[in-house]
Design an enzyme around this catalytic site. Structure first.
Site, PDB file in Angstrom:
ATOM      1  CB  SER A   1      -0.891   0.015   1.239  1.00  0.00           C
ATOM      2  OG  SER A   1      -0.093   0.323   2.369  1.00  0.00           O
ATOM      3  CE  LYS A   2      -0.846   8.186   0.306  1.00  0.00           C
ATOM      4  NZ  LYS A   2       0.368   8.749   0.845  1.00  0.00           N
TER       5      LYS A   2
END
Ligand code: GLU
Length: 500
Positions: free
Chosen positions: A259-260
């Site tokens: 994920s970011k």
């Protein structure tokens, strides 16, 4: 029949690096088989649209060099529109066709009707066992349905799944997949705003655009049985594309999807290009701005979920095209490996010619150190090429472009004793007398100077290194002297002699 594949992102934010990998695998598959690679923008969920996201996707594909030959922003528009919102009105006919053939129905349930059903049944889903309690064209009389439609009452169209049927399909990566309709629900196909849902639009578009292979992330595997049924119910079973669901891209520790936040936490980009959130103005780093080469990013991504079956790791784009096949895609998720990403980039930088590298670092150098002469820049980058992991690392080699502003204190302390007995005048004269044409004669001359003046060669080198680099590491000293030229070397030597 020629191969036609598509990358079908939703413009709900910047394109994640996992999305770039999906696009890459589609691209490689199309190129390998001489087919078409299409970009379709799936923007039916208007609430989740993010301004700038579509342009970002197009720009990102261009930067990494996997341009679609057809689609939004590309090609001759033969199958246009490629943006689903532009095709909005053509999906309804398919939903209505399904109703006519008893494969779908109108559902008029309001939010509170659905809430009531959810309250009544734990784990409620709208399906064969519960739809008889809903307000829909199965439970209401034909007259009431006609009345509600005439009144423009809000409704959705839902697929009508059989109570219990095993849906089978062949996945190119996972083999035979079987799901029972008892695990599924009567998904909405057409929303109350008249927009199709992802499922209807996706299937219709793949059919209309003559897609032969759907290559997409594993998160869409649970939707595939529904899509298979839609093909069947719409009478398109013979034209159904083959499915290939790619393994997930995982966090470096393998614990869940990348994920970011992992990127922020561990200090690596998860987006191809820098992205500024239009609402929060938060900036997320990008591979491009981080000094990665697009081909290194592609090479790195190709290996996250696929391998060529040989030990070769560095592949040009053309080599990837030739080596690629769906049967070498792994089933298990691929862990993102930041160290490996850096390794690929450093290898790609090493493989550039000095001329190519100079072109790439020129904007960074100019911004930081001012304009350089082209031939100087080419020679300068050649001296440090092996030390660059990212293009931006060139910033750490200020001594190539400016005089030494600050000397490393350890280096200075090491040369204090040397400086005291150093024959300053003789050394300056010695430098004046050198031709500065080639590094090896210069190196010999320095050795001879040391011997003639009863100095240790190592000490002279330490002194020169500190003078020219400001610290005790750096490229081969004679190479650096040739690059800097006599005047600059003299200036730096004199300056260093004044340091105590
Ligand atoms: N719009 C979907 C996405 O955002 C595409 C899924 C598919 O390729 O079918 O990933």
């Amino acid at each position: 029949m020629s191969v036609r594949v598509r990358f079908a992102p939703s413009p709900t934010g910047p394109l994640h690096i996992g999305g770039v990998r999906t696009a890459l695998y589609n691209y490689l598959y199309a190129k390998k088989l001489g087919g078409d690679f299409i970009l379709r923008i799936e923007d039916t969920d208007q609430n989740r649209l993010v301004p700038g996201a579509e342009a970002y996707i197009i720009e990102a594909l261009k930067w990494v060099g996997i341009e679609p030959n057809e689609g939004v922003g590309f090609g001759d528009g033969k199958y246009a529109p490629y943006r689903q919102s532009d095709r909005k009105d053509s999906y309804r006919q398919y939903a209505e066709q399904l109703i006519q053939n008893d494969y779908a129905y109108y559902a008029f349930d309001t939010e509170s009707d659905l809430e009531a059903l959810k309250a009544k049944y734990p784990n409620f889903k709208y399906d064969a066992s519960t739809r008889l309690e809903g307000k829909n064209s199965i439970t209401l009389s034909a007259a009431e349905v006609a009345q509600r439609l005439a009144n423009n009452d809000p409704y959705v169209i839902r697929i009508k799944l059989p109570e219990e049927e095993h849906v089978h399909f062949q996945d190119e990566i996972r083999g035979n997949v079987m799901v029972s309709t008892t695990q599924m629900d009567d998904k909405v196909l057409l929303k109350s705003d008249g927009m199709p849902t992802y499922h209807l639009a996706n299937v219709c578009d793949d059919y209309i655009m003559k897609i032969t292979h759907v290559i997409r992330g594993e998160e869409w595997l649970p939707s595939a049985p529904l899509h298979v049924l839609l093909y069947r119910y719409l009478g398109w079973e013979n034209a159904m594309p083959k499915f290939a669901h790619l393994p997930l891209l995982l966090k470096p520790d393998g614990n869940g999807k990348l994920s970011k936040r992992d990127g922020d936490r561990l200090g690596f980009p998860v987006f191809p290009l820098e992205w500024t959130d239009p609402v929060t103005k938060e900036i997320s780093s990008g591979y491009k701005q981080g000094g990665y080469l697009p081909n290194a990013v592609l090479n790195m991504l190709a290996f996250l979920g696929w391998n060529p079956g040989t030990a070769q790791e560095i592949f040009t784009k053309e080599e990837l095209v030739n080596a690629f096949s769906l049967d070498h895609i792994h089933k298990a998720g691929a862990k993102f490996d930041f160290e490996k990403a850096k390794w690929f980039n450093a290898e790609y930088i090493k493989n550039l010619s000095n001329e190519q590298l100079a072109v790439l670092v020129k904007p960074i150098v100019t911004q930081k150190f001012g304009v350089q002469e082209e031939h100087y820049l080419i020679k300068a980058v050649g001296l440090v090429k092996e030390r660059l992991v990212f293009l931006n690392d060139i910033e750490h080699f200020a001594y190539l472009f400016t005089s030494i502003a600050q000397y490393d204190t350890t280096a200075l302390s090491k040369i204090t004793a040397i400086q005291q007995q150093f024959p300053k005048q003789a050394f300056e004269t010695f430098i004046q007398e050198q031709a500065f044409t080639d590094a090896s004669s210069l190196e010999h001359a320095i050795k001879d100077f040391a011997t003639a003046n009863a100095l240790k060669i190592g000490d002279v080198m330490k002194f020169l290194r500190t003078s020219l680099v400001g610290e005790l590491s750096g490229p081969v000293i004679s190479d650096l002297m040739i690059l800097l030229g006599k005047d600059e070397v003299l200036k730096r030597v004199q300056n260093c002699l004044q340091q105590q």
